[in-house]
Write a protein that holds these residues in place. Structure first.
Motif, short mmCIF file in Angstrom:
data_model
loop_
_atom_site.label_atom_id
_atom_site.label_comp_id
_atom_site.label_asym_id
_atom_site.label_seq_id
_atom_site.Cartn_x
_atom_site.Cartn_y
_atom_site.Cartn_z
N ALA A 49 76.15 105.26 59.61
CA ALA A 49 74.75 105.44 59.55
C ALA A 49 73.64 104.59 59.60
CB ALA A 49 75.28 107.03 58.14
N GLN A 50 74.38 103.69 58.25
CA GLN A 50 72.96 102.97 57.64
C GLN A 50 72.74 101.87 58.69
OE1 GLN A 50 75.84 100.83 54.67
NE2 GLN A 50 73.91 101.31 53.45
N GLY A 52 71.81 103.30 61.27
CA GLY A 52 70.97 104.28 62.24
C GLY A 52 70.08 103.81 61.62
N PHE A 53 69.68 104.35 60.29
CA PHE A 53 68.22 104.28 59.61
C PHE A 53 68.07 103.29 59.38
CE2 PHE A 53 66.42 104.63 55.64
CZ PHE A 53 66.01 105.09 55.26
N MET A 54 68.36 102.32 59.73
CA MET A 54 67.25 100.49 59.39
C MET A 54 66.89 100.61 60.73
SD MET A 54 69.14 96.69 59.37
CE MET A 54 69.61 97.30 60.76
N SER A 56 65.99 102.81 62.65
CA SER A 56 64.83 104.30 62.85
C SER A 56 63.53 103.75 61.96
CB SER A 56 65.53 105.25 62.69
OG SER A 56 65.72 104.92 61.06
N VAL A 57 63.65 102.96 60.85
CA VAL A 57 62.16 103.12 59.49
C VAL A 57 61.06 102.00 60.32
CG1 VAL A 57 61.45 102.06 57.44
CG2 VAL A 57 63.95 102.94 57.59
N LEU A 107 64.52 97.55 54.53
CA LEU A 107 64.13 98.70 54.72
C LEU A 107 62.58 98.57 53.87
CD1 LEU A 107 66.85 101.35 52.82
CD2 LEU A 107 67.21 100.43 55.51
N GLY A 348 62.26 107.81 65.80
CA GLY A 348 64.02 107.31 65.26
C GLY A 348 64.54 108.27 64.76
N ASN A 352 69.09 107.36 64.54
CA ASN A 352 69.69 108.40 63.54
C ASN A 352 70.52 109.10 63.87
OD1 ASN A 352 68.94 108.36 60.97
ND2 ASN A 352 67.00 107.76 61.89
N GLN A 356 75.13 108.82 63.49
CA GLN A 356 75.58 109.99 63.23
C GLN A 356 76.85 110.52 63.78
OE1 GLN A 356 75.47 111.08 60.01
NE2 GLN A 356 73.76 109.97 59.13
#
Length: 423
Positions: A49-50, A52-54, A56-57, A107, A348, A352, A356
């Motif tokens: 999850a981290q 994917g978020f990284m 997408s930022v 980030l 984005g 994510n 997920q």
């Protein structure tokens, strides 16, 4: 060849070249964190999850910056806006080289990389602004082929990160921005299609149904392109256990197809119409995404499917922006920035969703399925709204309506006017 010579003579090719390089290098900077994600993830032991978020930022940050830059370009000119943006990018990369040494820092750097993602609407409008309506699709396709910057990022960033460390790549990237800045400064000319309008007139497309229809479709074509391009190094590395450098090379094969075919998408759309092209594109994307989800056991089959998927996404980007100047001929930069902003926000979603899906279900399959379903919804919407489009501002299939002789004369006069900067 004769058609291409006619196209070149109809506009100002040095400005088109400068726009391509500007967008190309900005795009490479925009996806740097995605290209180096396996290295960064290993440094900080990130969860799915981290990761994917990284990734997408930068996509989300770039999306939010696109529309303001498009509005600014209407007041100071597209060339000046591009120069200001590239200067800010160099400063941001200097910060990344000197100060980023934690996950939170990565980030924050992702937000700064978003500055590079703001270039889209300005680059396409600047590059196509010298060309008449019947050639804008190809001109926008050439300028938009600057998304081949993804290829530069995934091809060069991983081996450089392996040799010098991933934070050093930020500093090296800052040096590369000198090339597009010099070409923009000496070769580009501000197009003659600039209009002095109020802010209310600039943002009018935000309140139109067509603007949101374009934006939602662009969530699939461009959002899918940038989202997949940023996440594929992580996907190949995790799913098939290839090396970090091999993950970048496999990603390069897929993204290269999307970048090259974007020009073809604009060219085809000039002839058969952007609506027809987009319809075929969305069907290919739906099928290939689902097949990618179920082909997770074979790196060769998966790579080939991604290449086909990216080719469709690239053609779709060219097709959609063949339609934009037909619908908003006087505010192409702002309309393009707004559409690009919403579309990139959709990019984005994909990293994510993939992160997920992997973390919660142990497989990336449901991330692919979610985006394929979204593409199906957009296809249905397109087939409904195209009925009204072809009754109002486009020919059947989405081709440009025949330009009157007086309009062509006005365009030629604008090109030769001393105010335009055209020699």
């Amino acid at each position: 060849m004769a058609d291409f010579k006619t196209f070149v003579r109809s506009g100002h090719w040095p400005t088109l070249l400068a726009s391509f390089l500007y967008f190309d290098f900005c795009f490479a900077i925009w996806v740097l964190n995605g290209a180096m994600a396996p290295f960064i993830s290993e440094s900080f032991h990130l969860s799915a999850a981290q990761k994917g978020f990284m990734v997408s930022v930068p996509i989300l940050a770039g999306a939010l910056m696109r529309f303001p830059l498009g509005v600014l370009s209407q007041y100071i000119g597209r060339k000046n806006a591009a120069m200001v943006e590239m200067g800010l990018i160099v400063a941001a990369l200097g910060y990344g080289y000197g100060y980023v040494d934690s996950y939170d820092g990565v980030l924050a750097m992702g937000v700064l990389l978003g500055i590079a993602g703001a270039s889209f609407g300005v680059a396409l409008s600047l590059g196509s602004g010298w060309f008449p309506p019947q050639h804008k699709g190809l001109a926008m396709g050439i300028a938009g082929a600057g998304n081949s910057g993804t290829v530069l990022a995934v091809l060069f960033a991983p081996p450089l990160a392996a040799k010098f460390g991933w934070s050093t790549v930020y500093g090296l990237a800052a040096c590369t921005m000198l090339l597009p800045m010099l070409v923009m400064w000496f070769a580009a000319k501000e197009p003659p299609d600039r209009e002095h309008q109020t802010l209310r007139e600039h943002v009018a497309c935000l309140f139109e149904k067509d603007g949101w229809a374009f934006s939602l479709i662009y969530i699939i074509t461009f959002g899918g392109f940038i989202g997949l391009a940023s996440f594929l190094p992580t996907y190949f590395y995790d799913q098939f256990h290839v090396t970090k450098i091999e993950a970048g090379q496999l990603t390069m094969l897929a993204t290269l197809m999307g970048s090259a075919v974007r020009v073809l998408g604009g060219y085809i759309s000039d002839r058969i119409g952007g609506i027809n092209t987009l319809s075929g594109v969305l069907m290919i994307v739906i099928v290939t995404l689902l097949m990618c989800g179920f082909a997770g056991g074979s790196v060769a089959v998966t790579t080939l499917l991604f290449m086909l998927c990216f080719a469709a996404l690239g053609a779709g980007n060219g097709a959609l922006f063949q339609l934009v100047p037909l619908r908003w001929p006087l505010t192409t930069a702002v309309a393009g920035s707004m559409i690009g902003e919403v579309g990139a926000l959709g990019g984005g979603f994909l990293p994510n969703a993939m992160g997920q899906s992997k973390q919660l279900a142990g497989t990336y399959l449901w991330g692919f399925v979610a985006f394929a379903v979204l593409a199906l919804v957009m296809l249905v919407m397109l087939r409904r709204v195209q009925i009204r489009w072809t009754r109002t501002w486009a020919e059947k299939g989405g081709r440009a309506r025949t330009t009157s002789l007086s309009s062509e004369a006005d365009f030629a006069l604008a090109k030769s006017s001393p105010r335009s900067g055209r020699p």
